[in-house]
Design an enzyme around this catalytic site. Sequence first.
Site, PDB file in Angstrom:
ATOM      1  N   GLY A 326       5.708  98.611  17.431  1.00 14.74           N
ATOM      2  CA  GLY A 326       5.210  98.541  18.793  1.00 14.74           C
ATOM      3  C   GLY A 326       4.502  97.227  19.055  1.00 14.74           C
ATOM      4  CB  SER A 327       1.924  96.344  21.546  1.00 15.01           C
ATOM      5  OG  SER A 327       2.721  96.659  22.665  1.00 15.01           O
TER       6      SER A 327
END
Length: 652
Positions: A326-327
């Site tokens: 993810g981020s």
Amino acid sequence: MAELRNVQADEADFRLRVLVMGAVVLLAFGLVLARLVYLQVVRQEDLAAQAESNRTAVVPIVPSRGLILDRNGVVLASNYAAYTLELTPSKVPDLEATLDALAQVVEIGPRERRRFKRLLEESRNFDSLPIRTRLTDEEVARFAAQRFRFPGVDVKARLFRSYPLADTASHAIGYIGRINQAEKERIEDSDDEANYRGTEYIGKLGIEQSYEALLHGTTGVELMETSAGGRAVRKLASRPATPGSNVVLALDIKLQKMVEDLFGERRGALVALDPRTGEVLALVSKPTFDPNLFVEGIDVENWTALNESPDKPLLNRALRGTYPPGSTYKPFMALAALELGKRTPRDTIVDRGTWTFGGHTFRSHEDGGLGVVDMHRSIVQSSNVYYYALANDLGVDAIHDFMAPLGFGQITGIDLAGELRGVLPSQAWKRATYRRPEQKVWYAGETISLGIGQGYNNFTILQLAQATATLANGGVRHRPHLGMATLDPVTHARQALPTEPGVNLGFKPEHVEVVHRAMVGVTQQGTAARAFAGARYLSAGKTGTAQAVTIGQKEKYNASKLQERQRDHALYTAFAPAEAPRIALAVIVENAGWGASAAAPIARRVFDYWLLGEYPSEEDIAAVRSGKATAPLGKPRQASEVPLPAVVQQAP
């Protein structure tokens, strides 16, 4: 008229008979003499050894297994002595009748019978197999009085392995179990065969397996004189066994227990490292299991419960669970852009909430977008659009080549067996992975989602923690390791285990500083600001949310409409203190939603413990478990004053 005998013929016949008999006698004596020469001269040494073996017996002395300790001397794996009722099948005429008769003297339940029959199938007929372990003194006395009725059955004193903290850190510590047939064959083909004579147990998982050679020790021997019936008469000579070394881990078991309590019933993993050395301070995988169940052979009911549970408690999620980052991938993408000359810190883009490539619209978590975004703000506010464009500019192979040295998609080399490599995609990877020609082609649109840690990206939490520690350490990568030192069981002399020097990846300090400042901004005014409100130290971090299932291009993520196991995973990576990092971590809470609300609060408590010596209040632990906490609630306790469970023993 009397017949006249031919005297001369009779004498000749007699002499012939005497000669033949003499030759036979001489041949017989010659054969006897030859046999004596063969036995007394040619085979003298061999037969003397056989005679000596008939008179003596070599009895192996099994060494005491070494302890496993945490960095503060808390015992994580120990030994205790107990009596065992054992049976040698080859010496028992009627096995079932013997078991039935023994059950009248010592309690033998269905579980013990099932375990015994399983061991019987896996062992040789002349092996001594346990029927009941941990006999009480009363049971030993009852059997001793009836011993004459049970040939081939005896009571033996044995050392048993114990894990005092039960399920705490079970994936890291591992467990021991009886040596199976495959392990026997492997030992017989190795140089350790003599050292495992008399040994019935071996490390099966975790540290117990990785440090088997140190923990096992050296088997001793006793030379016993025996009677014609095989009974021991006296001890002729002996060489004592050497106990296994005690192994000291870098783990802080109180920190480990605290994190496991913060997870509660939720699934996930956390790995905390010292970025300066690679020492593993905590290695959490939830849910856990009790390793004590495996020591004597796990029963069918418990095995079924563990093996068929949808929560997969036997899966070490820190090493073998693979997830999109993810981020949390964005700081590394930013560093790649700086190092490869694709961006400067001042370059900006306009984030309108979406980014279109090849007719496909890639969405951001902000419907209206973030407006003008530079590199610093792209990390602090977690702009997806910034990294869609960056991934497209870099290309999949450049991303792969930059990320691989950081440890993404690579075996870290941690001193635990079984870690997975995960997937760091490249064009070569796709050609090697898929079969059909159209699947082997890398399409440009597949690169876009890599920039925000999605797509084919799939890494372990250990890899994510190692990469974060490397970033915290200015680009110097260390191999993660749990083992820290050994302790001599007799002298208690401590010896550090060998470690590898760090590898400098050659990042420019000014580029690392840009990313560091942005990650500090995440905790000050960005997505993790609420979790770190009021912290008495400066930390750097990055929140992340990773999809568990793919959401359609025109669909919008709505957790309330998804089943619990389809919801997004919550991630957080961080290090502290920001100016001189002493701890770095990666944490994932499966299907918990936003990293800021589920994962970052756990990281905050870890840093408070490690840097300030503070342990969360019971109120705060309950709030974190339910995903309703940000900054700590209630008055924190001093970590030194919070006791571990009473069963924990301190090392001598």
